[in-house]
Design an enzyme around this catalytic site. Sequence first.
Site, mmCIF file in Angstrom:
data_model
loop_
_atom_site.group_PDB
_atom_site.id
_atom_site.type_symbol
_atom_site.label_atom_id
_atom_site.label_comp_id
_atom_site.label_asym_id
_atom_site.label_seq_id
_atom_site.Cartn_x
_atom_site.Cartn_y
_atom_site.Cartn_z
ATOM 1 C CG ASP A 80 109.972 41.261 19.664
ATOM 2 O OD1 ASP A 80 111.096 42.058 19.136
ATOM 3 O OD2 ASP A 80 109.349 41.320 18.932
ATOM 4 C CB CYS A 121 112.976 36.156 17.593
ATOM 5 S SG CYS A 121 113.029 34.319 19.191
ATOM 6 C CG ASP A 122 108.777 38.463 18.680
ATOM 7 O OD1 ASP A 122 109.720 36.893 18.007
ATOM 8 O OD2 ASP A 122 108.156 38.782 19.089
ATOM 9 C CE LYS A 123 108.619 43.131 15.226
ATOM 10 N NZ LYS A 123 108.432 41.814 16.164
ATOM 11 C CB CYS A 194 108.167 32.855 24.077
ATOM 12 S SG CYS A 194 110.011 34.080 24.173
ATOM 13 C CD GLU A 447 106.181 42.549 20.274
ATOM 14 O OE1 GLU A 447 106.287 42.566 18.595
ATOM 15 O OE2 GLU A 447 106.069 42.181 21.091
ATOM 16 C CB SER A 473 103.100 40.474 23.128
ATOM 17 O OG SER A 473 104.268 39.469 23.111
#
Length: 565
Positions: A80, A121-123, A194, A447, A473
Amino acid sequence: MRSDTIKTGFEKAPHRSLLKATGTIHGKSDYQKPFIGICNSFNELIPGHAHLQELGRIAKEEVRKAGGVPFEFNTIGVCDGIAMGHIGMRYSLASRELIADSVETVAEAHRLDGLVCIPNCDKITPGMMMAALRINIPVIFVSGGPMKAGHTPSGKTVDLISVFEAVGQRSTGEISEEELETIEENACPGCGSCSGMFTANSMNCLSEALGFALPGNGTILAGDPRRNELVREASRRIIDLVEKNVRPRDILSRSALLNAFALDFAMGGSTNTILHTLAIANEAELDFDFSELNGLSAKTPYICKVSPATMDVHIEDVDRAGGISAILHELSKIDGLLDLSVPTVTGKSLGENIKNAEVLNRKVIRSIEDPYSATGGLCVLYGNLAPQGAVIKTGAVSAPMMHHSGPAKVYDSQDDAIAGIMGGDVHSGDVVVIRYEGPKGGPGMPEMLSPTSAIMGRGLGDSVALITDGRFSGGSRGACIGHVSPEAAVKGPIAALRNGDTVTIDIPGRSITMEVSDEEIADRIAGLPAFVPKIRKGYLARYAEMVTSANTGAILKTPVSCEPK
């Protein structure tokens, strides 16, 4: 075993011949063992995934030792941060569905008996989780772990959000090119997700509360030797889960979902967690409504404040303070908040998992008697601007912005908003509105880290709010209200806003309104032209056609032809 479909009987000789050709079958005895998919997400584009190849190797080694036959396969992933601020961000949320579909496809096509999922990570984490609940075979999650926070030569703690905000500071001349470069060079010191309580780490922490991951999954650093040991333990556990046929829907109940939301509110997780957890609940066919969240938030104290809410604490600090188990143990002191009887992949209940946990640093994890706030770090706002709700991370909002009223500065795209903010068109007191960036309108609900960081970097964080039908985000901070539903592309009220309209935000009162009459809103909406899709070919065009509203998790609607009659 499910895998007998592809390996047992003389009719399966062709299948066995192909399996042998992979080099994974070490002898005929392997056909008597469970076939375990090592669902990895290694790639060299995402810092949170660049090290996962080694974790996959460890998982395969341990599965074989424990009596299974491991088969590694990969999913895609989007960073992202790298996708931020350009067309790439439109693919981020949409990739969640691709990941879920790809995991489903591989596991079903090859009749795997169980999965060790290695996201980070995110997704990727929610995508794999959606697939796990959809196919409902034994699964265990073990993520890649968080990145360490960075430090400049002067000793200042920095992370990725520091870099985004430094861009805004550079645009005003507050910092020099050399100072920006120093932050850039030190903010991301190595692999891992992150370092703050951003979306990736939020989801990996919630995996513990949901019961899908071992204690420590959310907070043990990527480079910590304990991370490798966690992978080994998870890979041993999957064999037991397969033998006992413990499946995801045996673990994820409504109670487990509420436990996860309580943790989310207590640690001020990313607003994206709400979007993903609703999608996960949908795959589990659990009855849960967006509107229930405020009731749970009202009785959950905010006890763990982590970046971006404060630069003083990062995920590594939470780990040293006792981790997610310590937060859950503290929350368990509130009568009726958590259901400690729910099962987990450890083979024990959640209560058994956390019974010996203790808080080792009260500056990081506060007691329930001394919270940052008596209510949770996330909430849902309602009003004539968002009849179906909008989400805000209250834990990252400064006191002056808990109540705010100001003129709308309306932009019909994120690019226009960034240009306006960086060009000095946004002033103290304004309410920036970015619309036509929802699930359909974006498409992909991009985002808004670049505009929120620009607002913070230009010193407007205590005087300007930002409202959008897009997302934020997990690193965004300030009065950032997203997921406005219905979105502008389907002629939600946000499409009726005009420059100068007064918008009033009352976070404690959970309301968001525009000072425009219902009749005027209806007249303005009636006069709008039909929305013209921005992308007309490829995956995003198909996604925009099928995606639903943010308040239902931005899931894909079932095609009419597939609906039961």
